[in-house]
Design an enzyme around this catalytic site. Structure first.
Site, short mmCIF file in Angstrom:
data_model
loop_
_atom_site.label_atom_id
_atom_site.label_comp_id
_atom_site.label_asym_id
_atom_site.label_seq_id
_atom_site.Cartn_x
_atom_site.Cartn_y
_atom_site.Cartn_z
N ASP A 95 0.81 -1.22 0.00
CA ASP A 95 0.00 0.00 0.00
C ASP A 95 0.84 1.27 0.00
O ASP A 95 0.30 2.37 0.04
CB ASP A 95 -0.94 0.00 1.21
CG ASP A 95 -0.21 -0.18 2.54
OD1 ASP A 95 0.94 -0.66 2.51
OD2 ASP A 95 -0.78 0.15 3.59
N ASP A 117 9.60 9.12 9.91
CA ASP A 117 9.48 7.69 9.65
C ASP A 117 10.59 7.23 8.70
O ASP A 117 10.78 7.80 7.62
CB ASP A 117 8.10 7.41 9.04
CG ASP A 117 7.78 5.94 8.95
OD1 ASP A 117 7.59 5.31 10.01
OD2 ASP A 117 7.72 5.41 7.82
N GLU A 172 13.29 7.96 13.46
CA GLU A 172 12.81 6.59 13.68
C GLU A 172 13.57 5.69 12.72
O GLU A 172 13.12 5.37 11.63
CB GLU A 172 11.29 6.52 13.43
CG GLU A 172 10.67 5.19 13.79
CD GLU A 172 10.46 4.24 12.60
OE1 GLU A 172 10.07 3.09 12.83
OE2 GLU A 172 10.68 4.67 11.46
#
Length: 654
Positions: A350, A386, A415
């Site tokens: 996705d 991210d 992260e």
């Protein structure tokens, strides 16, 4: 590397300055501090022959042209050390200046000769000349006193007085206070210091999905619902509320429950699959509310002394407007499809990664920068980024600098659970804080070794750890199917080892630890479905977390990561460490066994806090119980079903 004063003959620079530290990569990147922190500087300083050398730290802030000074002292074997305190946010700079100190050399030399009974007539005449030179650097009474002392040295009828003056502390004070720096050597390059807001080094994060903030099953949470949860976050003592992405979610290849590749009707998909016909990274998912609703929540949080942290995930769903508007920003495969994200064996059907090697990289970079600035201009000052390790380092170095140029107090959390050198590189190039391997450091020795690496190596100069026991992606094996004791141990370690820590809730504080079989992931992961949580009930575990945050806020010793000293214990399952900042002295004793009571003896680090020969008043900050310890070794016992740790404050008894 040394540089010479170009106004002088280079051959006259006799002092050498080498190996100035801290200076990561030879000064290519700034080190990090927050206001009121100290910077300890070391260097090798020496000269030819036996003449005395001296050195100072030169430092300045921002665009100041005039250097301030901090003294350095010799440690032996030509090693020198000094320190200065950073006073304001922004950039600071420092270097080391060294010189052959002729007046000091004279002072020490004449002292030895006088002690040995050697005639010092000529030396006194030389001293008078040095005092003449020093007096020109002074003003008022000091200059007058030095001129009078020079007259004493030249007067043959005042020899006894001259000899007494020649070895006096007053004369030594003049030599240090008004140094005669002939032909000094300045270390090049100078080192930069990024001085940041206090929140860069002390923060408590709480993460939750805003779509799970509704009161009733079947409802999609909104930003207005989050106001209720905001009160819970405040009550628990957290000061950063971190939201996963709040943008529209794609529909193509949407993931279903437990990461299923076939989403059922009505399933919300992963928030990290960003973008749809409703917009992309600058839009808000309409079921959460409007942008105005979000910004109202941000302002309400600020009024409660909570910063809302946004997630920056530079990737796109296949429905993102970028895919049609800028196909050149993606990597197309021979079959005409776009390469989706993979981290074998994991597949993210996705999600499409951006293609940073595209010929159109400049327009891609500018657009991604505009995303961060869009939200920073609207009051967001903290971003959790991210997977930054999957994008070029040079891109992040540029973007962070560009954002902080306009919004200097912006914080970026990296992260990146990846290889150590990559994590370190991201920290060096600008990330304020970093996720760490704490999540997988469980045993006593590996915890000690990891903390020593973070706090005693060069990493301490630029790598600010942020300890998390869990994330939406990670339910570590040590917490799987465990109860309160195991979760309490890990959250207490995170909160007391590191000054920055966080947790993903409410799954953590409500003790949900059921794993997806064979993986370090949650069963019924909130990444792929909407949950309904109890935000009101004050469980014993929630009270424990609240207590930890209260202790952190009242004990400055726990607001620093780098002040840690590990203490000896005679039990392998007992981990003990001491932290001190000013008069705040904290000793943490942790039972690492979540199943059984452990007891043993802990050795107080008398050498660290200079309590030798004195009794110590010990207060358990969790239970409020008081003790008096009179010796170096002291008995403790911890039942994990009650409390997994002692957090003691220590005070000497006169």
């Amino acid at each position: 590397m040394c540089t010479f004063d170009t106004k002088k003959d280079a051959m006259q620079n006799r002092a050498i300055v080498e190996h100035m530290q801290p200076q990561p990569e030879g000064g290519a990147y700034p080190i990090k501090r927050v206001v009121k922190d100290w910077v300890t500087v070391t260097a090798d300083v020496f000269g030819d022959g036996h003449d005395e050398v001296n050195a100072v730290i030169l430092y300045r802030f921002g665009k100041q042209k005039k250097w301030k000074e901090a003294p350095m002292r010799a440690l032996g074997n030509d090693a020198w050390q000094g320190a200065f305190q950073v006073e304001e946010e922004g950039m600071a700079y420092f270097t080391v200046l060294a010189w052959v100190d002729h007046p000091l050399d004279w002072y020490l030399g004449i002292g030895k000769k006088i002690a040995a009974g050697v005639e010092v007539e000529v030396e006194l005449q030389m001293g008078a000349d040095w005092l003449d030179a020093l007096s020109k650097k002074a003003k008022g009474p000091a200059a007058k006193a030095m001129t009078e002392a020079a007259e004493v040295f030249r007067n043959a009828n005042r020899r006894a007085e001259a000899i007494e003056l020649a070895v006096s502390s007053e004369l030594l004070h003049w030599i240090h206070a008004y140094p005669l720096r002939e032909n000094p050597t300045q270390h090049e390059p100078m080192q930069a210091v990024r001085v940041e807001d206090a929140k860069a080094s002390f923060s408590s994060w709480y993460e939750f999905f805003p779509r799970s903030a509704a009161k009733h099953p079947g409802q999609h949470g909104t930003f207005k619902d989050c106001a209720r949860a905001l009160s819970f976050v405040k009550e628990m003592g957290f000061d950063v509320l971190y939201f996963p992405p709040i943008h529209p979610i794609g529909t193509q290849h949407r993931k279903g429950k437990n990461n299923s590749t076939e989403a059922q009707s009505g399933e919300p998909g992963s928030p990290w699959a960003i973008g749809s016909s409703l917009g992309g990274h600058k839009a808000v998912h309409p079921e959460l509310g409007t942008e105005a609703d979000f910004l109202n929540l941000v302002e309400k949080a600020k009024s409660m002394e909570i910063d809302v942290a946004m997630d920056i995930a530079f990737q796109a769903s296949q429905d993102h407007p970028y895919v049609k508007e800028h196909p050149e920003w993606f990597k197309w495969r021979p079959d005409g499809t776009v390469q989706y994200a993979e981290n074998p064996p994991k597949k993210y059907q996705d999600v499409l990664p951006f293609h940073f090697e595209t010929h159109a990289w400049k327009s891609l970079w500018e657009e991604l920068k505009s995303i961060v600035l869009y939200w920073a201009d609207r009051g967001i000052r903290i971003f959790r980024v991210d997977n930054p390790h999957t994008k070029p380092f040079v891109f992040w170095e540029w973007l962070i600098a560009e954002v902080q140029r306009k919004h200097p107090r912006t914080i970026f959390l990296s992260e990146a659970f990846t290889r150590p050198k990559i994590m370190a590189r991201l920290a060096r190039i600008g990330f304020t804080q970093s996720y760490t391997y704490f999540t997988w450091r469980n045993h006593k020795q590996e915890i000690i070794q990891y903390m020593e690496e973070l706090t005693k190596s060069e990493l301490r100069e630029y790598f600010r750890p942020n300890f998390w026991p869990n994330t939406p992606d990670i339910l570590p094996y040590n917490l799987q199917n465990q109860g309160q004791a195991a979760c309490a141990i890990r959250i207490a370690l995170a909160a007391t080892l590191s000054s920055n820590y966080g947790m993903y809730g409410p799954v953590y504080d409500l003790l949900e630890t059921k794993p997806y079989p064979g993986k370090e992931e949650y069963w019924d992961s909130e990444k792929y479905e909407i949950r309904v949580w109890d935000w009101e009930t004050q469980t014993p575990f929630r009270r424990f977390i609240k207590g930890l945050n209260c202790i952190r806020k009242t004990q400055p010793a726990l607001q620093d990561t780098y002040n840690i000293t590990f203490c000896e214990t005679d039990q392998e399952m007992l981990l003990a460490y001491y932290k001190q900042t000013g008069e705040s002295r904290v000793l943490v004793v942790m039972n690492l066994d979540p199943h059984y009571m452990q007891s043993g003896h802990v050795r107080l680090p008398y050498g660290a806090f200079n309590f030798e020969g004195r009794s110590v008043e010990v207060k358990d900050l969790i239970t409020e119980e008081m003790y008096r310890w009179g010796g170096e070794w002291n008995y403790v016992e911890l039942n994990p079903e009650r409390y997994p740790c002692h957090i003691f404050s220590l005070q000497p008894i006169s």
